[in-house]
Design an enzyme around this catalytic site. Structure first.
Site, PDB file in Angstrom:
ATOM      1  N   ASP A   1       1.995   3.981   3.286  1.00 41.05           N
ATOM      2  CA  ASP A   1       0.685   4.747   2.782  1.00 41.05           C
ATOM      3  C   ASP A   1       1.601   5.936   2.010  1.00 41.05           C
ATOM      4  O   ASP A   1       1.609   5.714   0.736  1.00 41.05           O
ATOM      5  CB  ASP A   1      -0.131   5.244   3.850  1.00 41.05           C
ATOM      6  CG  ASP A   1      -1.472   5.645   3.422  1.00 41.05           C
ATOM      7  OD1 ASP A   1      -1.810   5.498   2.005  1.00 41.05           O
ATOM      8  OD2 ASP A   1      -2.123   6.445   4.276  1.00 41.05           O
ATOM      9  N   ASP A   2       1.630   6.864   2.503  1.00 34.75           N
ATOM     10  CA  ASP A   2       2.349   8.092   1.792  1.00 34.75           C
ATOM     11  C   ASP A   2       3.584   8.579   2.915  1.00 34.75           C
ATOM     12  O   ASP A   2       3.376   9.371   3.650  1.00 34.75           O
ATOM     13  CB  ASP A   2       1.566   9.320   1.791  1.00 34.75           C
ATOM     14  CG  ASP A   2       0.166   9.031   1.146  1.00 34.75           C
ATOM     15  OD1 ASP A   2       0.204   9.094  -0.160  1.00 34.75           O
ATOM     16  OD2 ASP A   2      -1.041   8.479   1.640  1.00 34.75           O
TER      17      ASP A   2
ATOM     18  N   HIS B   1      -9.537   1.519  -0.656  1.00 33.85           N
ATOM     19  CA  HIS B   1      -9.726   2.050   0.463  1.00 33.85           C
ATOM     20  C   HIS B   1     -10.927   1.864   1.355  1.00 33.85           C
ATOM     21  O   HIS B   1     -12.024   2.430   0.693  1.00 33.85           O
ATOM     22  CB  HIS B   1      -9.205   3.619   0.647  1.00 33.85           C
ATOM     23  CG  HIS B   1      -7.671   3.808   0.259  1.00 33.85           C
ATOM     24  ND1 HIS B   1      -7.270   3.205  -0.926  1.00 33.85           N
ATOM     25  CD2 HIS B   1      -6.835   4.394   0.864  1.00 33.85           C
ATOM     26  CE1 HIS B   1      -5.914   3.741  -0.993  1.00 33.85           C
ATOM     27  NE2 HIS B   1      -5.596   4.602   0.154  1.00 33.85           N
TER      28      HIS B   1
ATOM     29  N   HIS C   1       1.151   4.918  -2.243  1.00 36.51           N
ATOM     30  CA  HIS C   1       0.924   5.774  -3.321  1.00 36.51           C
ATOM     31  C   HIS C   1       2.026   6.435  -4.078  1.00 36.51           C
ATOM     32  O   HIS C   1       2.777   7.143  -3.255  1.00 36.51           O
ATOM     33  CB  HIS C   1      -0.299   7.096  -2.536  1.00 36.51           C
ATOM     34  CG  HIS C   1      -1.493   6.577  -2.045  1.00 36.51           C
ATOM     35  ND1 HIS C   1      -2.666   6.617  -2.685  1.00 36.51           N
ATOM     36  CD2 HIS C   1      -1.513   5.859  -0.714  1.00 36.51           C
ATOM     37  CE1 HIS C   1      -3.675   5.912  -1.895  1.00 36.51           C
ATOM     38  NE2 HIS C   1      -3.082   5.779  -0.832  1.00 36.51           N
TER      39      HIS C   1
ATOM     40  N   GLU D   1     -11.015   3.353   7.082  1.00 35.36           N
ATOM     41  CA  GLU D   1     -10.021   4.256   7.554  1.00 35.36           C
ATOM     42  C   GLU D   1     -10.809   5.454   8.255  1.00 35.36           C
ATOM     43  O   GLU D   1     -10.805   5.325   9.397  1.00 35.36           O
ATOM     44  CB  GLU D   1      -9.181   4.883   6.472  1.00 35.36           C
ATOM     45  CG  GLU D   1      -8.018   5.860   7.019  1.00 35.36           C
ATOM     46  CD  GLU D   1      -7.180   6.439   5.755  1.00 35.36           C
ATOM     47  OE1 GLU D   1      -6.098   7.112   5.769  1.00 35.36           O
ATOM     48  OE2 GLU D   1      -7.494   6.464   4.501  1.00 35.36           O
TER      49      GLU D   1
ATOM     50  N   HIS E   1       0.898  -1.068  -0.231  1.00 39.08           N
ATOM     51  CA  HIS E   1       0.044   0.018  -0.029  1.00 39.08           C
ATOM     52  C   HIS E   1       0.841   1.106   0.011  1.00 39.08           C
ATOM     53  O   HIS E   1       1.326   1.725   0.981  1.00 39.08           O
ATOM     54  CB  HIS E   1      -0.980  -0.025   1.325  1.00 39.08           C
ATOM     55  CG  HIS E   1      -1.953   0.860   1.016  1.00 39.08           C
ATOM     56  ND1 HIS E   1      -3.309   0.752   1.147  1.00 39.08           N
ATOM     57  CD2 HIS E   1      -1.966   2.252   1.367  1.00 39.08           C
ATOM     58  CE1 HIS E   1      -4.039   1.816   1.076  1.00 39.08           C
ATOM     59  NE2 HIS E   1      -3.270   2.837   1.283  1.00 39.08           N
TER      60      HIS E   1
END
Length: 328
Positions: free
Chosen positions: A273-274, A192, A14, A195, A12
């Site tokens: 994630d980021d 997604h 981005h 969350e 996962h």
């Protein structure tokens, strides 16, 4: 070998969200674009809350305007991932940011990204695969264009389709056409949910979109029946603990539900994630999970085995990556 030194699998990530701030600042300087408002004095990204995070994310994308920009970005991302021991990664790519949803332009961007990925695999020993994502807050119609781009370029490298963006916009089921299109092209599916959306968003994603993985999904812990359903279905959660803590879902790693979900039989993986936005790396995720739950090498080995089984890649690639995991 400490747990942070273990080889790792990340499902996962981005693509634009993994852009190192220094890379974006350099690109902005080259293009004479003023992005000073999205950085803190120390040079890191500056945002307050999830909605503002999305705004800063999209502002950073303003300097990523050509296939060459994305080739350079891909190399920067993979250099950072490899430095953190990642041997296999899947990255979320949006045609909306790579050519505005135009298929011809998307192919040009994709060729540049793949070229960089091939170079990184030769030099760094890290394998990358692409998961095309539509952006939820851009709406169902725009998602159809992303799905068409995904379907037309599905193959050994583009292996999945998913959805990111603001969970507060629309319902999972609104995007059924896009997911059906991707499924018919042979792509594996994730989205997604769970969350900022509650347990019902996870249930809807599984039942209405037929996904086999869920990005985040951690709020499923609030519904015991859903936890059992996820375990029974074998759905894998792409869990990003550091991201969840920074965005305020949980106070700290110790209160994060990843361990409870795993103990309940739900398949979990670990991702960033980021990462530059959330001041994390895969090394840090492992370190913090080790401190919070006492997880040892065998726990992370089991999580990586789960991630590898859930990876959207062909069996030849899976076997190659498995050998890298075994070199410990």
């Amino acid at each position: 070998m400490t747990v942070t030194e273990l080889p790792k699998i990340e499902l996962h990530l981005h693509h634009e969200g993994a852009a190192p701030p220094a890379f974006i600042r350099q690109l902005a300087h080259e293009k004479r674009v003023d992005l000073s408002g999205i950085f803190k004095p120390d040079g890191s990204y500056d945002f307050r809350g999830f909605a503002h995070f999305l705004e800063v994310y999209e502002a950073a994308c303003e300097v990523l305007k050509s296939p060459e920009d994305f080739r350079r970005l891909t190399l920067a991302i993979l250099e950072e991932s490899a430095a953190n021991g990642v041997v296999y990664s899947e990255t979320f790519l949006s045609p909306d940011f790579c050519g505005g949803g135009d298929l011809h332009a998307w192919r040009d961007y994709l060729n540049a990204i793949q070229d960089a990925a091939d170079e990184a695999e030769r030099k760094l020993g890290i394998t990358l695969r692409g998961v095309v994502t539509c952006v939820r807050h851009f709406g169902p119609e725009q998602a159809k264009a992303s799905a068409r781009c995904a379907a037309e370029t599905a193959g050994d490298w583009i292996t999945g389709f998913g959805m990111g963006g603001n969970e507060g916009v629309g319902r999972q089921g609104d995007f059924a056409w896009a997911f059906d299109c991707a499924r018919e092209a042979g792509l594996r599916l994730t989205t997604h949910a769970g969350e900022f959306g509650g347990p019902d968003s996870v249930r809807e994603a599984v039942r209405e979109l037929g996904v086999e993985r869920i990005g985040h999904g951690v709020r499923a812990i609030e519904d015991p029946d859903l936890v059992h359903e996820l375990a029974d279905r074998g759905v894998t959660l792409e869990v990003c603990p550091g991201s969840n803590v920074v965005l305020g879902l949980y106070d700290d790693f110790a209160s994060h539900p990843i361990a409870k979900l795993r103990d309940a039989g739900v398949k979990v993986s670990v991702s960033t994630d980021d990462p530059p936005f959330f001041h994390t790396t895969m090394r840090r995720e492992y370190e913090m999970l080790h401190k919070a739950f006492g997880w040892q090498a065998e726990d992370f080995a089991a999580i990586n085995e789960t991630a590898l089984s859930a990876a959207f890649c062909d069996e030849e690639t899976r076997a190659r990556v498995k050998k890298r995991l075994e070199k410990t």
